[in-house]
Design a protein around this motif. Structure first.
Motif, mmCIF file in Angstrom:
data_model
loop_
_atom_site.group_PDB
_atom_site.id
_atom_site.type_symbol
_atom_site.label_atom_id
_atom_site.label_comp_id
_atom_site.label_asym_id
_atom_site.label_seq_id
_atom_site.Cartn_x
_atom_site.Cartn_y
_atom_site.Cartn_z
ATOM 1 N N VAL A 60 68.793 123.739 51.683
ATOM 2 C CA VAL A 60 68.177 123.812 53.162
ATOM 3 C C VAL A 60 67.009 122.555 53.613
ATOM 4 O O VAL A 60 67.170 121.955 54.418
ATOM 5 C CB VAL A 60 67.661 125.124 53.480
ATOM 6 N N ALA A 61 66.241 122.571 52.404
ATOM 7 C CA ALA A 61 65.108 121.545 52.302
ATOM 8 C C ALA A 61 65.724 120.138 52.455
ATOM 9 O O ALA A 61 65.138 119.189 53.130
ATOM 10 C CB ALA A 61 64.207 121.611 51.127
ATOM 11 N N GLU A 62 66.660 119.883 51.571
ATOM 12 C CA GLU A 62 67.345 118.530 51.767
ATOM 13 C C GLU A 62 67.749 118.259 53.019
ATOM 14 O O GLU A 62 67.807 117.067 53.517
ATOM 15 C CB GLU A 62 68.497 118.251 50.644
ATOM 16 N N ALA A 63 68.494 119.304 53.690
ATOM 17 C CA ALA A 63 69.121 118.976 55.104
ATOM 18 C C ALA A 63 67.883 118.872 56.246
ATOM 19 O O ALA A 63 68.002 117.986 56.875
ATOM 20 C CB ALA A 63 69.830 120.270 55.328
ATOM 21 N N LEU A 64 66.720 119.697 55.828
ATOM 22 C CA LEU A 64 65.678 119.540 57.053
ATOM 23 C C LEU A 64 64.901 118.064 56.559
ATOM 24 O O LEU A 64 64.668 117.462 57.665
ATOM 25 C CB LEU A 64 64.676 120.430 56.591
ATOM 26 N N SER A 65 65.183 117.403 55.384
ATOM 27 C CA SER A 65 64.459 116.154 55.360
ATOM 28 C C SER A 65 65.407 114.986 55.515
ATOM 29 O O SER A 65 64.884 113.980 55.557
ATOM 30 C CB SER A 65 63.876 116.090 53.811
ATOM 31 N N ARG B 222 60.529 110.285 66.328
ATOM 32 C CA ARG B 222 61.921 109.818 66.632
ATOM 33 C C ARG B 222 62.950 111.049 66.363
ATOM 34 O O ARG B 222 64.003 110.843 66.832
ATOM 35 C CB ARG B 222 62.258 108.735 65.932
ATOM 36 N N ARG B 223 62.525 112.008 65.672
ATOM 37 C CA ARG B 223 63.606 112.935 65.018
ATOM 38 C C ARG B 223 62.670 114.389 65.139
ATOM 39 O O ARG B 223 61.671 114.335 64.427
ATOM 40 C CB ARG B 223 63.663 112.203 63.719
ATOM 41 N N LEU B 224 63.123 115.223 65.622
ATOM 42 C CA LEU B 224 62.827 116.676 65.895
ATOM 43 C C LEU B 224 63.758 117.795 65.164
ATOM 44 O O LEU B 224 65.107 117.518 65.646
ATOM 45 C CB LEU B 224 62.372 117.062 67.103
ATOM 46 N N VAL B 225 63.331 118.373 63.862
ATOM 47 C CA VAL B 225 64.322 119.025 63.537
ATOM 48 C C VAL B 225 63.709 120.467 63.439
ATOM 49 O O VAL B 225 62.559 120.761 63.393
ATOM 50 C CB VAL B 225 64.331 118.542 61.884
ATOM 51 N N TYR B 226 64.575 121.379 63.489
ATOM 52 C CA TYR B 226 64.587 122.709 63.738
ATOM 53 C C TYR B 226 65.153 123.607 62.692
ATOM 54 O O TYR B 226 66.340 123.647 62.720
ATOM 55 C CB TYR B 226 64.877 123.194 65.027
ATOM 56 N N ALA B 227 64.425 124.465 61.887
ATOM 57 C CA ALA B 227 65.023 125.454 60.933
ATOM 58 C C ALA B 227 65.402 126.584 61.834
ATOM 59 O O ALA B 227 64.692 127.405 61.916
ATOM 60 C CB ALA B 227 64.112 125.588 59.614
ATOM 61 N N ASN B 228 66.660 126.653 62.218
ATOM 62 C CA ASN B 228 67.074 127.757 63.090
ATOM 63 C C ASN B 228 67.879 128.862 62.374
ATOM 64 O O ASN B 228 69.040 128.827 61.818
ATOM 65 C CB ASN B 228 68.075 127.020 64.039
ATOM 66 N N SER B 229 66.972 129.679 61.844
ATOM 67 C CA SER B 229 67.597 130.799 61.075
ATOM 68 C C SER B 229 67.988 132.194 61.898
ATOM 69 O O SER B 229 68.327 133.177 61.353
ATOM 70 C CB SER B 229 66.781 131.364 60.033
ATOM 71 N N GLY B 230 68.128 131.943 63.348
ATOM 72 C CA GLY B 230 68.400 133.294 64.083
ATOM 73 C C GLY B 230 69.697 133.198 64.738
ATOM 74 O O GLY B 230 69.977 133.401 65.987
ATOM 75 N N MET B 231 70.642 132.704 64.158
ATOM 76 C CA MET B 231 71.927 132.689 64.790
ATOM 77 C C MET B 231 72.972 134.075 64.381
ATOM 78 O O MET B 231 73.978 133.964 64.746
ATOM 79 C CB MET B 231 72.690 131.336 64.215
ATOM 80 N N ARG B 232 72.512 134.607 63.596
ATOM 81 C CA ARG B 232 73.130 136.052 63.275
ATOM 82 C C ARG B 232 73.188 137.124 64.229
ATOM 83 O O ARG B 232 72.009 137.783 64.002
ATOM 84 C CB ARG B 232 73.130 136.324 61.811
ATOM 85 N N GLY B 233 73.898 137.741 64.992
ATOM 86 C CA GLY B 233 73.679 139.004 65.646
ATOM 87 C C GLY B 233 72.915 138.736 66.908
ATOM 88 O O GLY B 233 72.705 137.642 67.175
#
Length: 360
Positions: A173-178, A86-97
């Motif tokens: 970050v972990a709290e946001a992902l969870s 029901r929920r898909l979370v992506y740790a997107n660390s590629g937003m710079r440059g």
């Protein structure tokens, strides 16, 4: 049930410690093996999927296409198990440059977004930058880890940028992902400093800590930075000698010299053969000083079998600081009652005790 990829990286390990602290079960998805019964066992019951795995080193092709392939493998493993999270979370660390890494992470986001739409799941594209935290890999996980590693070894950090960046701790970050906090709260918790200022702050903390003293921890960022530094320093110097002043009246030994902020001190007695503790802390700094008796301090890095053992005696008091995210215990190994002084950098809050039971 929660499915997690990227278990071995900085963010992946911190995410698993948060899930462990919450008592929430999860399944590690090994993206090196995405076919066969072992790859999909248990995934059918997944209601939340969190994709953390990524590639940041290698050729342009490996980095760009590798990140896309990891996202595809994560989706394929869930599809093969018949999962419909029901929920898909992506740790997107590629937003710079603009580079192969950011291009690969962006394309991976598109793969995950398409899968979420097909599953009719909420898609959370969590933007994270400049993550730091305990037990990151120097020269790989970011400038903070590299600075801490070098400074802990008495080396000067190499500063080759005047960039101003926003840094966020891996536990946040972990709290946001969870799902504890959202993107807005994660962004609010970030701290913006220049790279030279970051090096200065860590160096200043290290200079105080080498004397066995606690630097001023007057903000969450300073506390988290100090805990990150301690994860490197405690390997090299797990014990801090204490200096006793003696005259005709007896002896005085200073236990803690803290440079500002709240603190709380307590004393305990422990019967022979008894163990206390067996818990870990996510944020707080804690110091043990045995002043009478003989004891064994055992530390175990959370979610691993990595252990350290420190023998202490009241005849030769030393200060031992408990690293964050290490389960720890104190055992009376003598024949008389053990007397121990405890100090923490924060006042105990029963509503948020930051004490998670876990055997050392």
């Amino acid at each position: 049930m929660i499915a997690v990829s990227g278990r071995g990286g900085l963010i992946g390990w911190h995410l698993r410690t948060v899930l462990h602290a919450e008592g929430r079960p999860w399944i590690d998805v090994d993206l090196r093996t995405t076919s066969g019964p072992a790859a999909v066992r248990g995934l059918g019951a997944v209601d939340t999927a969190i994709h953390v795995a990524g590639i940041s080193r290698g050729s342009d092709h490996d980095v760009r296409d590798g990140n896309v392939e990891l996202a595809r493998r994560f989706v394929s493993a869930l599809d093969a198990a018949g999962a419909r999270p029901r929920r898909l979370v992506y740790a997107n660390s590629g937003m710079r440059g603009t580079n192969p890494y950011t291009e690969g992470k962006s394309r991976a986001a598109a793969v995950l977004a398409e899968a979420a739409a097909r599953w009719e799941a909420e898609f959370v594209d969590l933007v994270i930058q400049n993550v730091f935290g305990e037990h990151g890999t120097p020269y790989h996980n970011g400038v903070t880890q590299t600075f801490c590693h070098r400074i802990a070894r008495g080396e000067r950090p190499t500063i080759d940028s005047d960039d101003v960046r926003t840094f966020v701790h891996a536990q946040d970050v972990a709290e946001a992902l969870s799902g504890w906090i959202d993107q807005a709260e994660l962004d609010r918790r970030g701290t913006t400093v220049s790279v030279p200022d970051l090096a200065r702050r860590i160096t200043a903390q290290a200079e105080v800590y080498r004397r066995g003293e606690i630097p001023a921890l007057d903000s969450p960022f300073e506390r988290d930075l100090f805990n990150t530094y301690r994860s490197y320093a405690s390997v090299l110097e797990p014990v801090h000698p204490l200096t006793a002043s003696t005259d005709h009246r007896g002896t005085f030994t200073e236990i803690v010299r803290a440079h500002g902020g709240p603190g709380q001190t307590g004393v305990s007695t422990t019967a022979p053969g008894v163990t206390r503790g067996d818990h870990f802390h996510r944020r707080k700094v804690e110091r043990f000083v045995v002043v009478q008796g003989e004891a064994r301090i055992t530390l175990r890095r959370v979610l691993t079998d990595e252990r350290r053992t420190i023998r202490v005696s009241g005849d030769r008091p030393v200060a031992v600081d408990m690293p964050t995210l290490w389960a720890h215990s104190l055992t009376n190994t003598g024949d008389t009652p053990l007397v121990t002084l405890f100090w923490t950098n924060e006042l105990f809050d029963p509503a948020r005790p930051d004490t998670i039971q876990d055997p050392a």
